[in-house]
Design an enzyme around this catalytic site. Structure first.
Site, PDB file in Angstrom:
ATOM      1  CG  ASP A  43      -1.598   1.209   1.543  1.00 43.60           C
ATOM      2  OD1 ASP A  43      -2.328   1.640   0.646  1.00 43.60           O
ATOM      3  OD2 ASP A  43      -1.434   1.790   2.642  1.00 43.60           O
ATOM      4  CG  ASP A  45      -1.798   7.684   0.664  1.00 45.48           C
ATOM      5  OD1 ASP A  45      -0.958   8.579   0.552  1.00 45.48           O
ATOM      6  OD2 ASP A  45      -2.684   7.459  -0.185  1.00 45.48           O
TER       7      ASP A  45
HETATM    8  O1  C5P Z   1      -2.559   4.493  -0.540  1.00 43.31           O
HETATM    9  P1  C5P Z   1      -3.779   4.119   0.276  1.00 43.31           P
HETATM   10  O2  C5P Z   1      -4.553   2.989  -0.312  1.00 43.31           O
HETATM   11  O3  C5P Z   1      -3.449   3.943   1.714  1.00 43.31           O
HETATM   12  O4  C5P Z   1      -4.738   5.439   0.193  1.00 43.31           O
HETATM   13  C1  C5P Z   1      -5.903   5.565   0.889  1.00 43.31           C
HETATM   14  C2  C5P Z   1      -5.870   6.587   1.999  1.00 43.31           C
HETATM   15  O5  C5P Z   1      -6.241   7.868   1.511  1.00 43.31           O
HETATM   16  C3  C5P Z   1      -6.908   6.244   3.044  1.00 43.31           C
HETATM   17  O6  C5P Z   1      -6.311   5.641   4.161  1.00 43.31           O
HETATM   18  C4  C5P Z   1      -7.616   7.569   3.375  1.00 43.31           C
HETATM   19  O7  C5P Z   1      -7.465   7.943   4.734  1.00 43.31           O
HETATM   20  C5  C5P Z   1      -6.954   8.589   2.489  1.00 43.31           C
HETATM   21  N1  C5P Z   1      -7.939   9.471   1.830  1.00 43.31           N
HETATM   22  C6  C5P Z   1      -7.796  10.840   1.948  1.00 43.31           C
HETATM   23  N2  C5P Z   1      -8.694  11.675   1.325  1.00 43.31           N
HETATM   24  C7  C5P Z   1      -9.715  11.178   0.581  1.00 43.31           C
HETATM   25  C8  C5P Z   1      -9.851   9.784   0.439  1.00 43.31           C
HETATM   26  C9  C5P Z   1      -8.935   8.966   1.090  1.00 43.31           C
HETATM   27  O8  C5P Z   1      -6.870  11.301   2.622  1.00 43.31           O
HETATM   28  N3  C5P Z   1     -10.533  11.999  -0.024  1.00 43.31           N
HETATM   29 MG    MG Z   2      -2.791   3.211   3.457  1.00 41.88          MG
END
Ligand code: C5P
Ligand code: MG
Length: 291
Positions: A43, A45
């Site tokens: 993954d 983030d």
């Molecule tokens: O790379 P990863 O799959 O971890 O990315 C998803 C992350 O992005 C989630 O954990 C979520 O907290 C974050 N997110 C965000 N803003 C959004 C949608 C998701 O920060 N609008």
């Molecule tokens: Mg993540």
């Protein structure tokens, strides 16, 4: 313990394992099979990037854009509201995945709609990343460079934004040829303005479907049935569901937030749980052991 003899980092205070003996056995069979049978699926983030630095939260791909000067103050407010509503739901251990899934789709959809309204220009993304507080975890150079030197494929599987993610690893100088990315990519018009997001939305709870849509990638890697999986969400556990004829998998989970509430569920589903560990020290030690 035997495992601690070979990989002393597994005794770090941040490391928790429900069954250390099993981890030891899986790693041993992976070593026996050889590093040319290994692939890494991670993954992005809060797994490859830091969760916090000096007590301050680090941004996700979305946050990098949300906090940038490409977004109007009014839109920033709205994106912040969405974060305040949906992030607590994302990490709420009292709700089931079934209950959270439609809400997560709602978060991603609403946020992407707002971003598209901002007519973001492709040629400004590099600057936005450069000016952001994005930080890869300590030890990232060794992680990326070692995988590259040993020709071990690294799949970064992210529900973030592919264009931003790529820019982060590019600027860090680690976007090597062994790295492949599955993520949400922006769709720009001929003048370079964001008009939509491409393809099927990837959110935190549909990585299994995302994996199964990409059978070609896993088909290419079918001689690598040994997998190191890294994530920070329980949704990341299905990232390897497209791997063909899997033999061994070691799942490493970063538990960054709401530690006490979520520890048991992480221990039940990840082989190695790293609690509030901002480094890649443990994954790196495992990679060194495997190669
Ligand atoms: O790379 P990863 O799959 O971890 O990315 C998803 C992350 O992005 C989630 O954990 C979520 O907290 C974050 N997110 C965000 N803003 C959004 C949608 C998701 O920060 N609008
Ligand atoms: Mg993540």
């Amino acid at each position: 313990m035997l495992s601690n003899v070979k990989i002393p980092e597994l005794s770090n205070p941040s490391v928790y394992m429900k069954n250390p003996k099993r981890v030891q056995e899986i790693l041993q069979s992976m070593v026996k099979a050889g590093s040319n049978t290994v692939q890494v699926i991670s993954d992005f983030d809060m797994t490859l990037t830091r969760f916090a630095f000096n007590g301050k939260r680090c941004p996700t791909c979305h946050n990098i854009l949300d906090n940038s000067k490409l977004i109007s103050e009014d839109c920033k407010e709205k994106l912040k509201e969405l974060l305040n509503i949906y992030y607590p739901i994302e990490i709420d251990s009292s709700r089931s995945i079934e209950e959270k899934l439609p809400l997560m789709v709602e978060w991603w959809t609403r946020a992407h709609e707002l971003l598209v309204q901002q007519e973001i220009r492709k040629d400004l993304l590099a600057m936005v990343v450069r000016e952001s507080d994005a930080m890869l975890r300590d030890g990232y150079q060794l992680f990326f460079n070692h995988l590259h030197e040993h020709s071990i494929p690294l799949l970064i599987f992210s529900a973030g934004i592919g264009d931003i993610l790529e820019e982060v690893i590019l600027q860090a100088g680690v976007f090597h040829s062994n790295v492949k990315v599955f993520s949400n990519y922006m769709d720009f018009d001929e003048s370079g303005v964001l008009r939509a997001f491409k393809g099927e939305l990837i959110h935190i709870y549909n990585k299994r479907e995302g994996a199964l849509l990409n059978t070609g990638h896993f088909q290419e890697l079918r001689t690598r049935p040994n997998v190191l999986l890294m994530g920070d969400s329980l949704g990341d556990l299905t990232m390897a569901d497209g791997v063909q004829d899997m033999e061994n998998i070691v799942k490493i989970g970063f538990l960054n937030d709401k530690v006490e509430e979520r520890k048991q569920s992480y221990l039940d589903s990840y082989d190695i749980v790293l609690v509030k560990d901002e480094t890649l020290e443990v994954p790196n030690a495992i990679l060194l052991y495997l190669t």
